[in-house]
Design an enzyme around this catalytic site. Structure first.
Site, PDB file in Angstrom:
ATOM      1  N   HIS A  23       0.849  -1.197   0.000  1.00  0.00           N
ATOM      2  CA  HIS A  23       0.000   0.000   0.000  1.00  0.00           C
ATOM      3  C   HIS A  23       0.881   1.243   0.000  1.00  0.00           C
ATOM      4  O   HIS A  23       2.093   1.164   0.168  1.00  0.00           O
ATOM      5  CB  HIS A  23      -0.979   0.012   1.181  1.00  0.00           C
ATOM      6  CG  HIS A  23      -0.374   0.047   2.540  1.00  0.00           C
ATOM      7  ND1 HIS A  23       0.281   1.145   3.057  1.00  0.00           N
ATOM      8  CD2 HIS A  23      -0.333  -0.909   3.510  1.00  0.00           C
ATOM      9  CE1 HIS A  23       0.693   0.878   4.283  1.00  0.00           C
ATOM     10  NE2 HIS A  23       0.350  -0.365   4.582  1.00  0.00           N
ATOM     11  N   CYS A  80       3.384  -4.312   6.831  1.00  0.00           N
ATOM     12  CA  CYS A  80       3.031  -4.131   5.421  1.00  0.00           C
ATOM     13  C   CYS A  80       4.218  -3.592   4.637  1.00  0.00           C
ATOM     14  O   CYS A  80       5.229  -3.177   5.211  1.00  0.00           O
ATOM     15  CB  CYS A  80       1.847  -3.173   5.290  1.00  0.00           C
ATOM     16  SG  CYS A  80       0.275  -3.887   5.812  1.00  0.00           S
TER      17      CYS A  80
END
Length: 119
Positions: free
Chosen positions: A70, A95
């Site tokens: 992301h 992430c």
């Protein structure tokens, strides 16, 4: 897709005419020492436009459970006001953070089922 959490690089390969070549190389931020990015072989799963409370991350693409590609963190609802834009270090909660254009490129381009190797 290869994610090197040591050098904080994402390398996307493609295989036109049967030969693997590098399509794109991106600097990323992977997990901090106490919240590391999961290691192993995975596949691209679901995707979505944004998430976050107190911040917004754009163009998420799942590769394992809650582990996602992301964007870096933006102020809530903004795509221009960066809250934490650091790349090239180990600082995420696990992430793989990318520049907005690279996160969107993965979101738009990489098919579900694509192999992701993280080390």
């Amino acid at each position: 897709i290869i994610v090197d959490t040591g050098s904080n690089q994402v390398v996307v390969f493609e295989r036109p005419r049967g030969k693997w070549i590098v399509n794109r190389t991106m600097t990323c931020t992977s997990g901090a020492w106490n919240t590391p990015t999961v290691k192993g072989q995975f596949v691209v799963g679901s995707r979505g436009k944004s998430f976050g409370h107190g911040y917004t991350c754009w163009y998420w693409t799942q590769f394992y459970g809650n582990y996602l590609f992301h964007s870096v963190l933006y102020n809530p609802g903004s795509m221009t006001s960066v809250q934490d834009g650091r790349l090239g270090i180990n600082a995420s909660h696990g992430c793989v953070r990318l520049a907005l254009d690279n996160a969107k490129w993965i979101y738009d381009t990489i098919p579900s089922g694509t192999r992701v190797v993280v080390w």
